[in-house]
Design a protein around this motif. Sequence first.
Motif, PDB file in Angstrom:
ATOM      1  N   LEU A 297       0.523  -1.583   0.044  1.00 10.65           N
ATOM      2  CA  LEU A 297       0.073  -0.427  -0.060  1.00 10.65           C
ATOM      3  C   LEU A 297       0.650   0.955  -0.099  1.00 10.65           C
ATOM      4  O   LEU A 297       0.813   2.225  -1.257  1.00 10.65           O
ATOM      5  CB  LEU A 297      -1.101  -0.197   1.100  1.00 10.65           C
ATOM      6  CG  LEU A 297      -1.908   1.310   1.233  1.00 10.65           C
ATOM      7  CD1 LEU A 297      -2.748   1.022   0.194  1.00 10.65           C
ATOM      8  CD2 LEU A 297      -2.777   0.881   1.905  1.00 10.65           C
ATOM      9  N   ALA A 298       1.714   1.334   0.673  1.00  6.02           N
ATOM     10  CA  ALA A 298       2.501   2.097   0.742  1.00  6.02           C
ATOM     11  C   ALA A 298       3.099   2.790  -0.534  1.00  6.02           C
ATOM     12  O   ALA A 298       3.499   4.162  -0.692  1.00  6.02           O
ATOM     13  CB  ALA A 298       3.799   1.984   2.004  1.00  6.02           C
ATOM     14  N   GLY A 299       3.540   1.957  -1.121  1.00  2.00           N
ATOM     15  CA  GLY A 299       4.256   2.036  -2.052  1.00  2.00           C
ATOM     16  C   GLY A 299       3.337   2.369  -3.500  1.00  2.00           C
ATOM     17  O   GLY A 299       3.800   3.499  -4.083  1.00  2.00           O
ATOM     18  N   LEU A 300       2.199   2.165  -3.900  1.00  2.00           N
ATOM     19  CA  LEU A 300       1.123   2.280  -4.100  1.00  2.00           C
ATOM     20  C   LEU A 300       1.205   3.310  -4.110  1.00  2.00           C
ATOM     21  O   LEU A 300       0.607   4.572  -5.116  1.00  2.00           O
ATOM     22  CB  LEU A 300      -0.125   1.261  -4.429  1.00  2.00           C
ATOM     23  CG  LEU A 300      -0.161  -0.085  -4.880  1.00  2.00           C
ATOM     24  CD1 LEU A 300      -1.159  -0.506  -4.437  1.00  2.00           C
ATOM     25  CD2 LEU A 300       0.651   0.167  -6.544  1.00  2.00           C
ATOM     26  N   LEU A 301       0.364   4.340  -3.134  1.00  2.00           N
ATOM     27  CA  LEU A 301       0.415   5.727  -2.022  1.00  2.00           C
ATOM     28  C   LEU A 301       1.933   7.102  -3.164  1.00  2.00           C
ATOM     29  O   LEU A 301       1.334   7.777  -3.597  1.00  2.00           O
ATOM     30  CB  LEU A 301       0.295   5.780  -0.694  1.00  2.00           C
ATOM     31  CG  LEU A 301      -1.092   5.188  -0.520  1.00  2.00           C
ATOM     32  CD1 LEU A 301      -0.970   5.181   1.112  1.00  2.00           C
ATOM     33  CD2 LEU A 301      -2.460   6.055  -1.168  1.00  2.00           C
ATOM     34  N   ASN A 302       2.726   6.017  -2.430  1.00  6.73           N
ATOM     35  CA  ASN A 302       3.677   7.003  -3.189  1.00  6.73           C
ATOM     36  C   ASN A 302       3.960   7.677  -4.468  1.00  6.73           C
ATOM     37  O   ASN A 302       3.767   8.395  -5.009  1.00  6.73           O
ATOM     38  CB  ASN A 302       5.329   6.852  -2.861  1.00  6.73           C
ATOM     39  CG  ASN A 302       6.122   6.975  -1.467  1.00  6.73           C
ATOM     40  OD1 ASN A 302       5.331   7.712  -1.373  1.00  6.73           O
ATOM     41  ND2 ASN A 302       6.328   6.104  -1.036  1.00  6.73           N
ATOM     42  N   ILE A 303       3.747   5.761  -5.492  1.00  6.00           N
ATOM     43  CA  ILE A 303       2.957   6.129  -6.646  1.00  6.00           C
ATOM     44  C   ILE A 303       2.351   7.191  -7.296  1.00  6.00           C
ATOM     45  O   ILE A 303       2.396   7.734  -8.993  1.00  6.00           O
ATOM     46  CB  ILE A 303       3.532   4.355  -7.902  1.00  6.00           C
ATOM     47  CG1 ILE A 303       4.870   4.370  -7.549  1.00  6.00           C
ATOM     48  CG2 ILE A 303       3.023   4.363  -8.861  1.00  6.00           C
ATOM     49  CD1 ILE A 303       4.511   2.738  -7.890  1.00  6.00           C
TER      50      ILE A 303
ATOM     51  N   ILE B 293       3.077  11.099  -6.573  1.00  7.16           N
ATOM     52  CA  ILE B 293       3.655  11.224  -7.940  1.00  7.16           C
ATOM     53  C   ILE B 293       2.848  11.827  -8.931  1.00  7.16           C
ATOM     54  O   ILE B 293       3.545  12.610  -9.251  1.00  7.16           O
ATOM     55  CB  ILE B 293       5.342  10.345  -8.092  1.00  7.16           C
ATOM     56  CG1 ILE B 293       6.735  10.401  -6.786  1.00  7.16           C
ATOM     57  CG2 ILE B 293       5.633  10.613  -9.445  1.00  7.16           C
ATOM     58  CD1 ILE B 293       6.774   9.065  -6.817  1.00  7.16           C
ATOM     59  N   GLY B 294       2.027  10.508  -9.811  1.00  4.45           N
ATOM     60  CA  GLY B 294       1.957  10.502 -10.152  1.00  4.45           C
ATOM     61  C   GLY B 294       0.581  11.454 -10.812  1.00  4.45           C
ATOM     62  O   GLY B 294       0.982  12.149 -11.694  1.00  4.45           O
ATOM     63  N   ILE B 295       0.127  12.259  -9.681  1.00  2.00           N
ATOM     64  CA  ILE B 295      -0.728  13.003  -9.509  1.00  2.00           C
ATOM     65  C   ILE B 295      -0.091  14.303  -9.677  1.00  2.00           C
ATOM     66  O   ILE B 295      -0.468  14.942 -10.570  1.00  2.00           O
ATOM     67  CB  ILE B 295      -1.444  13.530  -8.440  1.00  2.00           C
ATOM     68  CG1 ILE B 295      -2.446  11.682  -8.591  1.00  2.00           C
ATOM     69  CG2 ILE B 295      -2.306  14.372  -8.181  1.00  2.00           C
ATOM     70  CD1 ILE B 295      -3.500  11.825  -7.472  1.00  2.00           C
ATOM     71  N   ALA B 296       1.605  14.647  -8.367  1.00  2.00           N
ATOM     72  CA  ALA B 296       1.976  15.363  -9.021  1.00  2.00           C
ATOM     73  C   ALA B 296       2.277  16.025 -10.070  1.00  2.00           C
ATOM     74  O   ALA B 296       2.673  17.229 -10.913  1.00  2.00           O
ATOM     75  CB  ALA B 296       2.778  15.841  -7.764  1.00  2.00           C
TER      76      ALA B 296
ATOM     77  N   GLN C 258      11.219   4.061  -8.661  1.00  2.00           N
ATOM     78  CA  GLN C 258       9.801   4.429  -8.396  1.00  2.00           C
ATOM     79  C   GLN C 258       9.249   6.313  -9.054  1.00  2.00           C
ATOM     80  O   GLN C 258       8.480   6.334  -8.929  1.00  2.00           O
ATOM     81  CB  GLN C 258       9.945   5.072  -6.837  1.00  2.00           C
ATOM     82  CG  GLN C 258       8.757   5.834  -5.676  1.00  2.00           C
ATOM     83  CD  GLN C 258       8.846   5.619  -4.685  1.00  2.00           C
ATOM     84  OE1 GLN C 258       8.663   5.335  -3.850  1.00  2.00           O
ATOM     85  NE2 GLN C 258       9.970   7.063  -4.744  1.00  2.00           N
ATOM     86  N   GLY C 259      10.648   6.888  -9.559  1.00  2.00           N
ATOM     87  CA  GLY C 259       9.867   7.679 -10.625  1.00  2.00           C
ATOM     88  C   GLY C 259       9.001   7.618 -11.830  1.00  2.00           C
ATOM     89  O   GLY C 259       8.541   8.185 -12.319  1.00  2.00           O
ATOM     90  N   LEU C 260       9.513   6.294 -12.165  1.00  2.99           N
ATOM     91  CA  LEU C 260       9.734   5.919 -13.473  1.00  2.99           C
ATOM     92  C   LEU C 260       8.081   5.472 -13.786  1.00  2.99           C
ATOM     93  O   LEU C 260       7.255   5.908 -14.606  1.00  2.99           O
ATOM     94  CB  LEU C 260      10.662   4.475 -14.169  1.00  2.99           C
ATOM     95  CG  LEU C 260       9.857   4.470 -15.556  1.00  2.99           C
ATOM     96  CD1 LEU C 260      10.323   5.212 -15.879  1.00  2.99           C
ATOM     97  CD2 LEU C 260      10.927   2.879 -16.094  1.00  2.99           C
ATOM     98  N   LEU C 261       7.836   4.508 -11.805  1.00  7.47           N
ATOM     99  CA  LEU C 261       6.541   4.447 -11.971  1.00  7.47           C
ATOM    100  C   LEU C 261       5.672   5.263 -12.037  1.00  7.47           C
ATOM    101  O   LEU C 261       4.486   5.492 -11.878  1.00  7.47           O
ATOM    102  CB  LEU C 261       6.154   3.063 -10.778  1.00  7.47           C
ATOM    103  CG  LEU C 261       7.088   1.802 -11.004  1.00  7.47           C
ATOM    104  CD1 LEU C 261       7.049   0.505  -9.877  1.00  7.47           C
ATOM    105  CD2 LEU C 261       6.495   1.151 -12.125  1.00  7.47           C
ATOM    106  N   GLY C 262       5.988   6.120 -11.195  1.00  9.87           N
ATOM    107  CA  GLY C 262       4.625   7.332 -10.581  1.00  9.87           C
ATOM    108  C   GLY C 262       4.404   8.663 -12.367  1.00  9.87           C
ATOM    109  O   GLY C 262       3.594   8.717 -12.635  1.00  9.87           O
ATOM    110  N   GLY C 263       5.680   8.100 -13.399  1.00  2.00           N
ATOM    111  CA  GLY C 263       5.330   8.493 -14.730  1.00  2.00           C
ATOM    112  C   GLY C 263       4.377   7.923 -15.482  1.00  2.00           C
ATOM    113  O   GLY C 263       3.273   8.445 -16.094  1.00  2.00           O
TER     114      GLY C 263
END
Lengths: 221, 302
Positions: free
Chosen positions: B24-30, B33-36, B229-234
């Motif tokens: 969950l923590a990982g998904l929330l982080n992503i 980042i995705g929204i930002a 993590q950045g890439l997944l956020g992208g």
Amino acid sequence: MISFNQVRKRYPGGYEALSNVSFEIAQGEMAFLTGHSGAGKSTLLKLVAAIERPNSGSVLVNNQNVGALKAGALPFLRRNLGIIFQDHKLLFDRNVFDNVLLPLQICGFDHKESAKRVRAALDKVGLLKRERANPIALSGGEQQRLCIARAIVNRPAILLADEPTGNLDADYAQDIMAIFKSFHQVGVTLLISTHDAGVLQDTRVRVLNLRNGVLQTATSP
Amino acid sequence: MKHIFAQHLSVLRTATRRIFNPPLAGLLNIMVIGIALSLPAGMYVLLQNAQGLVQQLSGTPQISVFLSMDAKADDIEKLRKQLAQHPAVERVEFVPRDQALQQLKQSTGLADVIGGLEKNPLPDAFVIHPKPGNAQTLDKLRTEIGTFPKVEQAQLDSVWAYKLEALLKFATLAVLILASLLSLALIAITFNTIRLQILTQRDEIEVSKLIGASNGFIRRPFLYFGAMQGLLGGIAAYLIITASLALLNRPLNTLSQLYASQFTLHSLNLGDSLSLLLFSLYLGWLGAWLSVARHLAQVEPR
Ligand SMILES: Nc1ncnc2c1ncn2[C@@H]1O[C@H](COP(=O)(O)OP(=O)(O)OP(=O)(O)O)[C@@H](O)[C@H]1O
Ligand SMILES: [Mg+2]
């Protein structure tokens, strides 16, 4: 191979753990380090691996002054040492196999060669059947042996062992001493700290005795 | 060579596993980042679309030059030459008053009204296609032409498009500022995540140092963690933008049909998508690098 010259180690807070320690261990020699709790055995071994630095005097390993090594050179010193830590320092987030694999990963061995070496090391300490287990599921003696496997997997020229038989019954201690002797026979230099008098009586080896940070007369075989 | 590649791959795999631990923590982080990232990137897409629309609607600006009613044929010819030779003019087109009336009849459905007129109220006119320039130079040209003999009025069409474009440029700048701020936020997020990671992996770092790991070896999993993590956020940002545009396009289609035009929002093109992913990967890597530089030295083995 290892030589201490007038080494003094004072910890922050002023406690002098080692005073004026001088000795030499030749290549291929096996020496025991004894002394009461707090005598400075762990401190001495840490100085060899440059985990601690002397306040004065010099610590030479392979004619290299390790007390003056730059941080960037430390990894290369430590890769040539096998260290068995008093507090084990096993990693509980991975299994037995991966614990022993770590030194090889650090040195960049390829996968096949690594696996072969890890199994050979585990076989040597009798843990081959437990390679998938988590170290937390091992008994004290098995953890001790796992530490040895990790220390030797890299085939180091020097082996430092900090109370490798502490808290073990006599049989286990015998086993582990037998393993060390087999390394001694193939030319590894060993420095082993212990306060197990039994181990010392039945072997004619060199003993360095520390008392309150002062080296007493070193006995030779 | 091959086994070095295999080692990096295995570090990458470990890093990815750690991102999702706990899941969950990982998904929330992503998601954060995705929204930002999707905010500025999405606004950028909307601006691009608006710019396309403006260009589509306005075409190139023209100047309509209406002649006075008493202009004779040789006046017209003289003026045509004068206009055609002007350095700021690309092309000149003459629209006779009869033709203008015909066009008016056809295009506006006012045929009845116009048919009832006794005489043609429209003047002869020129349509001038100026050379490309900005709103100011065009306005200067218009004023100049207005002073030519027999010119009743010169009128600049589509100048609104220039004004709108200037406005869009301003909006683009605002999006850029927003993007910079959110990039900083993204770096901060990664910085903190990696700090926590270093705390969790304290034992591993300590033991690795004790048995001869170089700083590069110890840093690597954290850098991969940040970059991944950045890439997944992208990727999350890309999905958010694509989904939002798809959602907007349906009502937009109905709307544009009411105006008898065809207009759909285009999503990020290939180049922009790749830039988005690379940029977010880089930001994650940078955040991790800063965090590692700051915190790794604090883990010294004893
Ligand atoms: N990091 C430290 N900071 C301050 N004092 C320390 C530190 N490490 C050890 N000491 C002190 O130095 C002395 C020697 O410690 P050391 O660990 O070398 O003893 P030892 O012979 O290994 O003892 P043991 O048999 O209990 O392991 C002790 O009195 C200890 O309190
Ligand atoms: Mg000790």
